[in-house]
Design an enzyme around this catalytic site. Sequence first.
Site, mmCIF file in Angstrom:
data_model
loop_
_atom_site.group_PDB
_atom_site.id
_atom_site.type_symbol
_atom_site.label_atom_id
_atom_site.label_comp_id
_atom_site.label_asym_id
_atom_site.label_seq_id
_atom_site.Cartn_x
_atom_site.Cartn_y
_atom_site.Cartn_z
ATOM 1 N N GLY A 13 0.808 -1.211 -0.090
ATOM 2 C CA GLY A 13 -0.136 0.061 -0.128
ATOM 3 C C GLY A 13 0.948 1.244 0.021
ATOM 4 O O GLY A 13 0.499 2.175 0.789
ATOM 5 N N ALA A 14 2.100 1.088 -0.917
ATOM 6 C CA ALA A 14 2.964 2.214 -0.756
ATOM 7 C C ALA A 14 2.881 3.382 -1.804
ATOM 8 O O ALA A 14 3.664 4.274 -1.618
ATOM 9 C CB ALA A 14 4.445 1.772 -0.787
ATOM 10 N N GLY A 15 1.673 3.333 -2.322
ATOM 11 C CA GLY A 15 1.460 4.497 -3.370
ATOM 12 C C GLY A 15 1.017 5.606 -3.240
ATOM 13 O O GLY A 15 1.016 6.577 -3.774
ATOM 14 N N ASP A 63 -1.716 -7.173 -6.103
ATOM 15 C CA ASP A 63 -2.861 -7.555 -5.317
ATOM 16 C C ASP A 63 -2.604 -8.365 -4.138
ATOM 17 O O ASP A 63 -2.410 -9.620 -4.372
ATOM 18 C CB ASP A 63 -3.977 -8.226 -6.317
ATOM 19 N N TYR A 154 -14.066 -3.426 8.776
ATOM 20 C CA TYR A 154 -12.785 -2.909 9.094
ATOM 21 C C TYR A 154 -12.274 -2.991 10.601
ATOM 22 O O TYR A 154 -10.981 -3.248 10.955
ATOM 23 C CB TYR A 154 -12.569 -1.273 8.925
ATOM 24 N N ALA A 157 -11.122 -6.706 11.072
ATOM 25 C CA ALA A 157 -9.841 -7.107 10.374
ATOM 26 C C ALA A 157 -8.693 -6.110 11.064
ATOM 27 O O ALA A 157 -7.683 -6.850 11.094
ATOM 28 C CB ALA A 157 -9.938 -6.296 8.970
ATOM 29 N N LYS A 158 -8.731 -4.993 11.537
ATOM 30 C CA LYS A 158 -7.803 -4.227 12.167
ATOM 31 C C LYS A 158 -7.644 -4.855 13.514
ATOM 32 O O LYS A 158 -6.241 -5.108 14.232
ATOM 33 C CB LYS A 158 -8.150 -3.016 12.346
#
Length: 253
Positions: A13-15, A63, A154, A157-158
């Site tokens: 997720g570095a974008g 992905d 969310y 998941a977290k």
Amino acid sequence: MHNAPRRTAVVTGAGRGIGAAIAIQLAADGMAVALLDLDKEGAERVATAVRASGGRALALGVDVSERGQVDDAVARVADELGTPTVLVNNAGVIRDNLLFKMTDHDWDTVMSVHLTGTFLMTRAVQRYMTQERRGRIVNVSSTSALGNRGQANYAAAKAGLQGFTKTVAIELGPFGVTANAVAPGYIDTDMLAVTADRVGMSYKDFKAHLVKDVPVNRMGTPQDIANAVSFLAGEGAGFVSGQVLYIAGGPKN
């Protein structure tokens, strides 16, 4: 410190946002950085910035919820940048809705990116870490793990990431690998802007509303998170493992 071998870090997720800040910080710390993101163009823009500052970077479109893509990407990182001994699992998405409106797809998408993605990435990279007998894993959780209206998927998941982190810390500790999690609070990012839109507020008003509950009286920045990850990924954090660090401008339970 200059005698330490150059390390290679992988950031998912570095974008943009938090992931981009983490990648840039780790590069500034002297690491070669692999930037993985579904948005390869975004990852390449950040990689270009890293290179412009004298760092080594590789951008890959991945992905993280797809095992084949993950395994191929990690193999490329090892081949082109060097053995990955730092992993930051930051990739994430939101599909917010109240429970009675939440679809199966909303649930599955969030679980597959946050939990399955973190599992696949960690499993792929730990092989290199255990062989090297050194490694740092940092997973990005959230204060939403404590519960947040409209985020059943969310939040679950977290919270799951925290249990995963503690288990990995136990299993990989004997190999010189630490695993920790950071749990950001309100951070000024595109993702938070999406949440503002969902609740029908302007982003400016939404941020002002949130800051009222933050003891240090400001929003967090991606760099605030990057600073903490820098420590946990560094040589000096070898006796810190299985911890969840809330970065929220005040205490969280």
